[in-house]
Write a protein that holds these residues in place. Sequence first.
Motif, PDB file in Angstrom:
ATOM      1  N   ARG A  39       0.840  -1.212   0.000  1.00 10.24           N
ATOM      2  CA  ARG A  39       0.000   0.000   0.000  1.00 10.24           C
ATOM      3  C   ARG A  39       0.866   1.249   0.000  1.00 10.24           C
ATOM      4  O   ARG A  39       0.629   2.193  -0.745  1.00 10.24           O
ATOM      5  CB  ARG A  39      -0.914  -0.018   1.225  1.00 10.24           C
ATOM      6  CG  ARG A  39      -1.746   1.241   1.418  1.00 10.24           C
ATOM      7  CD  ARG A  39      -2.867   1.324   0.407  1.00 10.24           C
ATOM      8  NE  ARG A  39      -3.784   2.381   0.767  1.00 10.24           N
ATOM      9  CZ  ARG A  39      -3.871   3.543   0.112  1.00 10.24           C
ATOM     10  NH1 ARG A  39      -3.108   3.776  -0.929  1.00 10.24           N
ATOM     11  NH2 ARG A  39      -4.733   4.458   0.503  1.00 10.24           N
ATOM     12  N   GLU A  45      -4.483  -1.734  -5.648  1.00  5.67           N
ATOM     13  CA  GLU A  45      -5.183  -2.709  -4.814  1.00  5.67           C
ATOM     14  C   GLU A  45      -5.418  -4.021  -5.558  1.00  5.67           C
ATOM     15  O   GLU A  45      -5.213  -5.106  -5.014  1.00  5.67           O
ATOM     16  CB  GLU A  45      -6.507  -2.137  -4.315  1.00  5.67           C
ATOM     17  CG  GLU A  45      -7.254  -3.063  -3.383  1.00  5.67           C
ATOM     18  CD  GLU A  45      -8.479  -2.429  -2.762  1.00  5.67           C
ATOM     19  OE1 GLU A  45      -9.189  -3.147  -2.023  1.00  5.67           O
ATOM     20  OE2 GLU A  45      -8.760  -1.229  -2.991  1.00  5.67           O
ATOM     21  N   ALA A  48      -2.178  -6.034  -5.609  1.00  4.09           N
ATOM     22  CA  ALA A  48      -1.429  -6.197  -4.362  1.00  4.09           C
ATOM     23  C   ALA A  48      -1.154  -7.665  -4.022  1.00  4.09           C
ATOM     24  O   ALA A  48      -0.011  -8.030  -3.717  1.00  4.09           O
ATOM     25  CB  ALA A  48      -2.157  -5.520  -3.209  1.00  4.09           C
ATOM     26  N   VAL A  71      -5.679  -6.940   2.382  1.00  2.00           N
ATOM     27  CA  VAL A  71      -5.622  -5.938   1.323  1.00  2.00           C
ATOM     28  C   VAL A  71      -6.876  -5.070   1.381  1.00  2.00           C
ATOM     29  O   VAL A  71      -6.794  -3.836   1.352  1.00  2.00           O
ATOM     30  CB  VAL A  71      -5.460  -6.595  -0.069  1.00  2.00           C
ATOM     31  CG1 VAL A  71      -5.755  -5.604  -1.183  1.00  2.00           C
ATOM     32  CG2 VAL A  71      -4.060  -7.166  -0.228  1.00  2.00           C
ATOM     33  N   SER A  72      -8.017  -5.697   1.493  1.00  2.00           N
ATOM     34  CA  SER A  72      -9.267  -4.950   1.565  1.00  2.00           C
ATOM     35  C   SER A  72      -9.255  -3.967   2.737  1.00  2.00           C
ATOM     36  O   SER A  72      -9.645  -2.803   2.589  1.00  2.00           O
ATOM     37  CB  SER A  72     -10.431  -5.926   1.698  1.00  2.00           C
ATOM     38  OG  SER A  72     -11.635  -5.240   1.847  1.00  2.00           O
ATOM     39  N   TYR A  75      -6.127  -1.235   2.327  1.00  2.00           N
ATOM     40  CA  TYR A  75      -6.323  -0.279   1.241  1.00  2.00           C
ATOM     41  C   TYR A  75      -7.478   0.673   1.519  1.00  2.00           C
ATOM     42  O   TYR A  75      -7.610   1.703   0.859  1.00  2.00           O
ATOM     43  CB  TYR A  75      -6.480  -0.997  -0.095  1.00  2.00           C
ATOM     44  CG  TYR A  75      -5.140  -1.328  -0.729  1.00  2.00           C
ATOM     45  CD1 TYR A  75      -4.685  -0.622  -1.834  1.00  2.00           C
ATOM     46  CD2 TYR A  75      -4.321  -2.309  -0.196  1.00  2.00           C
ATOM     47  CE1 TYR A  75      -3.458  -0.904  -2.406  1.00  2.00           C
ATOM     48  CE2 TYR A  75      -3.088  -2.600  -0.761  1.00  2.00           C
ATOM     49  CZ  TYR A  75      -2.656  -1.890  -1.859  1.00  2.00           C
ATOM     50  OH  TYR A  75      -1.433  -2.157  -2.419  1.00  2.00           O
TER      51      TYR A  75
END
Length: 112
Positions: A39, A45, A48, A71-72, A75
Amino acid sequence: MIRITLAAILLAAPAYAAENKEDSCKYQGQVMAAVQAARLDRVKEADAEQSILDSEPEWPEQYSKAIPQLVSHIYAMKRRDLKAAELGPILEQQCLENWEQIQEMKRQLNSN
């Protein structure tokens, strides 16, 4: 913030992933640090997860299953907030401190 992430990564990691809590928590911290680094490095995203996997991380493969959830979450955070803390070591410490509670949550989820 980190408690939600802690639950996500710990519950995503298989119970057999590591033989002891120190190793498991270390690997989970490494995964978190890798997502945070992606990030901060402005990796898109959508790219990633693959970017992290392409870097041939040193943690056991099964820990990579937590990457999409992290990631969710990561980000969704502002980059300036991510610069203020090293989330990998924070996650590792919280994992160690809350190990028994997390294991009980896993047992409850697996029994349902």
